[in-house]
Design an enzyme around this catalytic site. Structure first.
Site, short mmCIF file in Angstrom:
data_model
loop_
_atom_site.label_atom_id
_atom_site.label_comp_id
_atom_site.label_asym_id
_atom_site.label_seq_id
_atom_site.Cartn_x
_atom_site.Cartn_y
_atom_site.Cartn_z
N ASP A 67 0.82 -1.21 0.00
CA ASP A 67 0.00 0.00 0.00
C ASP A 67 0.85 1.27 0.00
O ASP A 67 2.07 1.22 0.20
CB ASP A 67 -0.96 -0.01 1.20
CG ASP A 67 -0.29 -0.46 2.49
OD1 ASP A 67 0.95 -0.39 2.58
OD2 ASP A 67 -1.00 -0.89 3.41
N ASN A 136 -7.22 -2.99 14.37
CA ASN A 136 -8.64 -3.26 14.08
C ASN A 136 -8.81 -4.46 13.14
O ASN A 136 -9.87 -4.67 12.59
CB ASN A 136 -9.30 -2.01 13.45
CG ASN A 136 -8.65 -1.62 12.13
OD1 ASN A 136 -7.74 -2.29 11.66
ND2 ASN A 136 -9.13 -0.54 11.53
N HIS A 138 -7.05 -4.97 10.31
CA HIS A 138 -6.79 -4.73 8.89
C HIS A 138 -5.49 -5.38 8.42
O HIS A 138 -4.57 -5.61 9.21
CB HIS A 138 -6.87 -3.24 8.52
CG HIS A 138 -5.71 -2.38 8.90
ND1 HIS A 138 -5.87 -1.11 9.40
CD2 HIS A 138 -4.38 -2.57 8.81
CE1 HIS A 138 -4.69 -0.56 9.61
NE2 HIS A 138 -3.77 -1.43 9.26
N GLU A 143 -9.51 -2.13 5.32
CA GLU A 143 -10.14 -1.78 6.58
C GLU A 143 -11.39 -2.64 6.82
O GLU A 143 -11.98 -3.16 5.87
CB GLU A 143 -10.55 -0.31 6.54
CG GLU A 143 -9.38 0.66 6.45
CD GLU A 143 -8.70 0.91 7.79
OE1 GLU A 143 -8.61 -0.03 8.60
OE2 GLU A 143 -8.25 2.05 8.00
C1 GLP Z 1 -0.43 0.10 8.72
C2 GLP Z 1 -0.10 -0.66 7.40
C3 GLP Z 1 -0.23 -2.14 7.56
C4 GLP Z 1 0.42 -2.53 8.88
C5 GLP Z 1 -0.40 -2.01 10.01
C6 GLP Z 1 0.18 -2.28 11.38
O1 GLP Z 1 -1.51 0.92 8.65
N1 GLP Z 1 -0.87 -0.25 6.25
O2 GLP Z 1 0.37 -2.79 6.46
O3 GLP Z 1 0.49 -3.93 8.99
O4 GLP Z 1 -0.73 -0.65 9.85
O5 GLP Z 1 1.22 -1.40 11.68
P1 GLP Z 1 2.26 -1.63 12.82
O6 GLP Z 1 3.11 -2.75 12.42
O7 GLP Z 1 3.02 -0.34 12.91
O8 GLP Z 1 1.47 -1.93 14.06
#
Ligand code: GLP
Length: 248
Positions: A67, A136, A138, A143
């Site tokens: 993304d 959440n 995702h 989402e």
């Molecule tokens: C972000 C990314 C995801 C990631 C997630 C968790 O928004 N788009 O690909 O896995 O949030 O992030 P973190 O590893 O910092 O908890």
């Protein structure tokens, strides 16, 4: 699904890096699906260290990222393009032309999504998709919602995600409201998936993803239907998941 319970973030990073490294050794031109966020940083550090030692070669590897924020240029230090260069690509010998990330500045978002889907298809699909988990539930920026988005699409980020990701920005207002993300079908078509999860803040989401009903309200729950998923998660993240389904 294989679930490995490890002690902490460092062990998670080392084990997951070992899995990715095996993939790169066994298939030097492998297509890696890569993720951003704080979870994979330790993995990228470890892989870069093994590259520096001469144990790994990324010269034929291709990568597609999950993304990118809409509206951020690759030079913006909050963009995922910048993140990938800074945390991984600049430290290894992957060819920059073999690394793909959605273009957050594309004026025609629909055309950009089509282009990105074609890139994944033309690479022959993803061999190993690395995934973090949102608080959440995702994955990528898919989402929670009423249906699973299939392919690359424009996402309106949830308030939950904007708040969670604001720690990387000066303030929540600076977090982009939209992102371009690959879809659930893109992710599910990967030949193998590696989900990494660390810390108590993810325990509920991980429990729902692994043990709850398969529902677009918890996008990661769809991974229960994939036949080659490896989860590497630490004790705190796996706190709610019964030991009976965990492999050590
Ligand atoms: C972000 C990314 C995801 C990631 C997630 C968790 O928004 N788009 O690909 O896995 O949030 O992030 P973190 O590893 O910092 O908890």
């Amino acid at each position: 699904m294989r679930i490995y319970k490890v002690k902490d973030y460092n062990e998670m990073s080392r084990k997951a890096a070992n899995i990715i490294s095996a993939q790169v050794i066994l298939k030097p031109d492998t297509v890696l699906g890569l993720a951003t966020g704080s979870s994979p940083i330790g993995i990228y550090k470890q892989l870069a260290a093994w590259y520096q030692k001469g144990d790994l070669d990324f010269s034929e590897v291709r990568s597609v990222n999950l993304d990118e924020y809409q509206g951020l240029s690759p030079e913006n230090n909050q963009s995922y393009a910048y993140f990938m260069r800074h945390n991984f690509f600049d430290a290894i010998n992957i060819k920059k032309e073999n690394t793909y990330i959605p273009n957050g500045l594309a004026e025609d978002t629909a055309a950009e999504c089509t282009r990105y889907n074609a890139i994944i298809r033309n690479l022959g699909g993803i061999d190993l998709q690395l995934l973090g988990l949102g608080g959440n539930g995702h994955i990528g920026f898919n989402e929670p919602g009423d249906c699973f988005e299939k392919e690359t699409h424009l996402v309106k980020l949830s308030d939950n995600t904007i708040t969670a990701n604001s720690r990387f920005f000066d303030s929540a207002e600076d977090v982009p409201k939209y992102a371009i993300s690959t879809g659930i079908k893109n992710i599910m078509q990967a030949k193998s998936i590696l989900l990494i999860v660390s810390g108590p803040a993810k325990a509920k989401a991980l429990y729902k993803a692994l043990c709850g009903p398969i529902t677009p309200a918890v996008p990661a729950s769809i991974l229960q239907l994939h036949n080659n998923v490896t989860v590497v998660a630490d004790e705190e993240a796996l706190e709610l998941v019964p030991d009976s389904i965990i492999f050590y």
